[in-house]
Design a protein around this motif. Structure first.
Motif, PDB file in Angstrom:
ATOM      1  N   LEU A   1       0.837  -1.206   0.000  1.00  0.00           N
ATOM      2  CA  LEU A   1       0.000   0.000   0.000  1.00  0.00           C
ATOM      3  C   LEU A   1       0.871   1.256   0.000  1.00  0.00           C
ATOM      4  CD1 LEU A   1      -2.693  -1.173   2.560  1.00  0.00           C
ATOM      5  CD2 LEU A   1      -3.062  -0.793   0.118  1.00  0.00           C
ATOM      6  N   ALA A   2       1.977   1.190   0.703  1.00  0.00           N
ATOM      7  CA  ALA A   2       2.908   2.326   0.698  1.00  0.00           C
ATOM      8  C   ALA A   2       3.536   2.525  -0.672  1.00  0.00           C
ATOM      9  CB  ALA A   2       3.992   2.117   1.753  1.00  0.00           C
ATOM     10  N   ARG A   3       3.583   1.447  -1.482  1.00  0.00           N
ATOM     11  CA  ARG A   3       4.097   1.539  -2.861  1.00  0.00           C
ATOM     12  C   ARG A   3       2.978   1.845  -3.855  1.00  0.00           C
ATOM     13  NH1 ARG A   3       6.232  -3.489  -1.451  1.00  0.00           N
ATOM     14  NH2 ARG A   3       4.972  -4.483  -3.066  1.00  0.00           N
ATOM     15  N   SER A   4       1.818   2.216  -3.352  1.00  0.00           N
ATOM     16  CA  SER A   4       0.678   2.650  -4.177  1.00  0.00           C
ATOM     17  C   SER A   4      -0.093   1.514  -4.821  1.00  0.00           C
ATOM     18  CB  SER A   4       1.123   3.661  -5.250  1.00  0.00           C
ATOM     19  OG  SER A   4       1.659   4.819  -4.640  1.00  0.00           O
ATOM     20  N   VAL A   5      -0.061   0.303  -4.281  1.00  0.00           N
ATOM     21  CA  VAL A   5      -1.005  -0.734  -4.711  1.00  0.00           C
ATOM     22  C   VAL A   5      -2.404  -0.279  -4.283  1.00  0.00           C
ATOM     23  CG1 VAL A   5      -1.786  -3.094  -4.262  1.00  0.00           C
ATOM     24  CG2 VAL A   5       0.626  -2.631  -4.717  1.00  0.00           C
ATOM     25  N   ARG A   6      -3.350  -0.285  -5.227  1.00  0.00           N
ATOM     26  CA  ARG A   6      -4.662   0.292  -4.942  1.00  0.00           C
ATOM     27  C   ARG A   6      -5.845  -0.606  -5.319  1.00  0.00           C
ATOM     28  NH1 ARG A   6      -2.000   2.649  -2.068  1.00  0.00           N
ATOM     29  NH2 ARG A   6      -1.651   4.895  -1.842  1.00  0.00           N
ATOM     30  N   LEU A   7      -5.563  -1.848  -5.730  1.00  0.00           N
ATOM     31  CA  LEU A   7      -6.644  -2.780  -6.060  1.00  0.00           C
ATOM     32  C   LEU A   7      -6.208  -4.175  -5.633  1.00  0.00           C
ATOM     33  CD1 LEU A   7      -9.451  -3.019  -7.393  1.00  0.00           C
ATOM     34  CD2 LEU A   7      -8.272  -3.497  -9.559  1.00  0.00           C
ATOM     35  N   ILE A   8      -7.022  -4.788  -4.751  1.00  0.00           N
ATOM     36  CA  ILE A   8      -6.622  -6.040  -4.111  1.00  0.00           C
ATOM     37  C   ILE A   8      -7.769  -7.034  -4.175  1.00  0.00           C
ATOM     38  CG2 ILE A   8      -5.912  -7.084  -1.910  1.00  0.00           C
ATOM     39  CD1 ILE A   8      -4.999  -4.085  -1.198  1.00  0.00           C
ATOM     40  N   GLN A   9      -7.428  -8.275  -4.479  1.00  0.00           N
ATOM     41  CA  GLN A   9      -8.390  -9.363  -4.423  1.00  0.00           C
ATOM     42  C   GLN A   9      -8.026 -10.293  -3.272  1.00  0.00           C
ATOM     43  OE1 GLN A   9      -9.491 -13.499  -6.782  1.00  0.00           O
ATOM     44  NE2 GLN A   9      -8.565 -11.842  -7.974  1.00  0.00           N
ATOM     45  N   VAL A  10      -8.978 -10.538  -2.377  1.00  0.00           N
ATOM     46  CA  VAL A  10      -8.790 -11.518  -1.311  1.00  0.00           C
ATOM     47  C   VAL A  10      -9.165 -12.889  -1.880  1.00  0.00           C
ATOM     48  CG1 VAL A  10      -9.545 -12.304   0.967  1.00  0.00           C
ATOM     49  CG2 VAL A  10      -9.243  -9.852   0.522  1.00  0.00           C
ATOM     50  N   ARG A  11      -8.139 -13.737  -2.065  1.00  0.00           N
ATOM     51  CA  ARG A  11      -8.370 -15.087  -2.578  1.00  0.00           C
ATOM     52  C   ARG A  11      -7.552 -16.062  -1.732  1.00  0.00           C
ATOM     53  NH1 ARG A  11      -6.649 -16.897  -8.599  1.00  0.00           N
ATOM     54  NH2 ARG A  11      -4.621 -17.094  -7.565  1.00  0.00           N
ATOM     55  N   GLU A  12      -8.208 -16.717  -0.794  1.00  0.00           N
ATOM     56  CA  GLU A  12      -7.540 -17.645   0.124  1.00  0.00           C
ATOM     57  C   GLU A  12      -8.411 -18.894   0.244  1.00  0.00           C
ATOM     58  OE1 GLU A  12      -4.578 -17.146   1.184  1.00  0.00           O
ATOM     59  OE2 GLU A  12      -4.319 -15.020   0.716  1.00  0.00           O
ATOM     60  N   ARG A  13      -8.288 -19.786  -0.729  1.00  0.00           N
ATOM     61  CA  ARG A  13      -9.190 -20.926  -0.794  1.00  0.00           C
ATOM     62  C   ARG A  13      -8.924 -21.959   0.292  1.00  0.00           C
ATOM     63  NH1 ARG A  13      -8.855 -21.355  -7.398  1.00  0.00           N
ATOM     64  NH2 ARG A  13     -10.028 -19.430  -7.817  1.00  0.00           N
ATOM     65  N   GLN A  14      -7.771 -21.890   0.921  1.00  0.00           N
ATOM     66  CA  GLN A  14      -7.459 -22.848   1.975  1.00  0.00           C
ATOM     67  C   GLN A  14      -8.104 -22.467   3.310  1.00  0.00           C
ATOM     68  OE1 GLN A  14      -5.461 -20.441   1.020  1.00  0.00           O
ATOM     69  NE2 GLN A  14      -4.853 -19.455   2.920  1.00  0.00           N
ATOM     70  N   MET A  15      -8.630 -21.255   3.409  1.00  0.00           N
ATOM     71  CA  MET A  15      -9.208 -20.791   4.671  1.00  0.00           C
ATOM     72  C   MET A  15     -10.637 -21.289   4.844  1.00  0.00           C
ATOM     73  SD  MET A  15      -7.955 -16.838   5.108  1.00  0.00           S
ATOM     74  CE  MET A  15      -6.221 -16.417   5.310  1.00  0.00           C
ATOM     75  N   SER A  16     -11.021 -21.523   6.087  1.00  0.00           N
ATOM     76  CA  SER A  16     -12.416 -21.834   6.391  1.00  0.00           C
ATOM     77  C   SER A  16     -13.234 -20.560   6.228  1.00  0.00           C
ATOM     78  CB  SER A  16     -12.541 -22.335   7.826  1.00  0.00           C
ATOM     79  OG  SER A  16     -12.289 -21.266   8.742  1.00  0.00           O
TER      80      SER A  16
END
Length: 306
Positions: A151-166
């Protein structure tokens, strides 16, 4: 149908150039992207080169294809071929006495816009990097540290994809991502779960390809979809997704046996496509330029961004 070449001329500060339609022309006083009708025998780039010289007195050094869509005005039906002009020489000025304005696409002050351009502004608000979470490999706490750095490097679009999580783990994790990303002005989508996206206050949902193909009507607001072929791309366009991810482009460390479609096939699939497209599969930050040359809006990164 009238084919029109349109230029997104963008400065390094992110502002884009708009021109006011002069008196005596249809829609006089409305603001638009520079460009004009593609003449018989011209390519889009040839038409754009001619129009920008005639209208603005500039010469294109580098331009890449972007999105193409149709729009029906009361007096005509147009197909708009947008290219992004990344480098030029000369100082833009209104050679046809039109007013010019450099605008922030997220908050355009020059009004009114030609109606067809509203969706273009929404697309231009998307960053060139789409970052996909990788807490399954890194661990949750190390990932959160890397998220803050991104985020400090200006990433501004994120997808939460964690299929191993309950489901409960995903909710807790996604909520942390949203709470961390929002103060930085980043948008977050949750993969595959509209209810979870709503529950954690995410900006939208990212649908898997099988979900996309079963969808009766699109989600409200901001949403995206994964695509792998022409049929899925067509469905996403029909349902008016905010953007799509097309994969796999290149082989990946997790699936080295899959060759990927390659850049030529990628470009063919999205030729004259109406939505912004992110390339996924074997992507690295240094491949952004290559992706854009083949018509991509940007690249999606899983391991190459954290």
């Amino acid at each position: 149908m009238i084919d029109v070449a349109a230029a997104v001329i963008r400065r390094t500060d992110g502002r884009i150039l708009l021109a006011e339609r002069p008196a005596g022309k249809p829609w006089a006083g409305y603001w638009e992207f520079p460009g004009g009708k593609i003449e018989a025998g011209e390519s889009v780039l040839q038409a754009l080169t001619r129009e920008l010289h005639e209208e603005l007195g500039i010469e294109i050094d580098r331009a890449v294809p972007w999105i193409t869509f149709e729009y029906a005005y009361p007096e005509k039906h147009v197909r708009l071929h947008f290219w992004r002009v990344l480098a030029w020489h000369g100082s833009p000025h209104g050679r046809e006495d039109q007013q010019l304005s450099w605008e922030d696409p997220r908050a355009v002050a020059a009004q009114p816009l030609l109606p067809a351009n509203e969706k273009v502004m929404r697309a231009l608000s998307l960053p060139s990097i789409y970052a996909i979470t990788n807490a399954g490999k890194l661990g949750v706490e190390p990932f959160m540290d890397r998220l803050r750095a991104a985020l400090a490097r200006s990433v501004r679009l994120i997808q939460v994809r964690e299929r191993q999580m309950s489901p409960d783990e995903l909710i807790r994790f996604a909520k942390r991502v949203v709470e961390t990303a929002r103060p930085a002005g980043a948008r977050v989508l949750v993969n595959g779960d509209m209810a979870a996206a709503l529950h954690v206050g995410a900006d939208g949902v990212h649908l898997q390809a099988d979900q996309l193909m079963k969808l009766g009507k699109p989600p409200a607001g901001f949403w995206a979809a994964s695509c792998h072929d022409a049929r899925e791309l067509a469905r996403a366009a029909e349902l008016k997704a905010s953007f799509v991810v097309l994969s796999p482009v290149l082989p990946t460390p997790t699936h080295p046996e899959a060759a990927g479609m390659g850049w030529d096939r990628f470009a063919t699939l999205i030729h004259n496509y109406p939505l912004p497209v992110y390339a996924l599969g074997g992507m690295k930050p240094e491949l952004l330029d290559t992706a854009m040359q083949h018509g991509a809006h940007g690249i999606a990164l899983l391991s190459g961004i954290w």
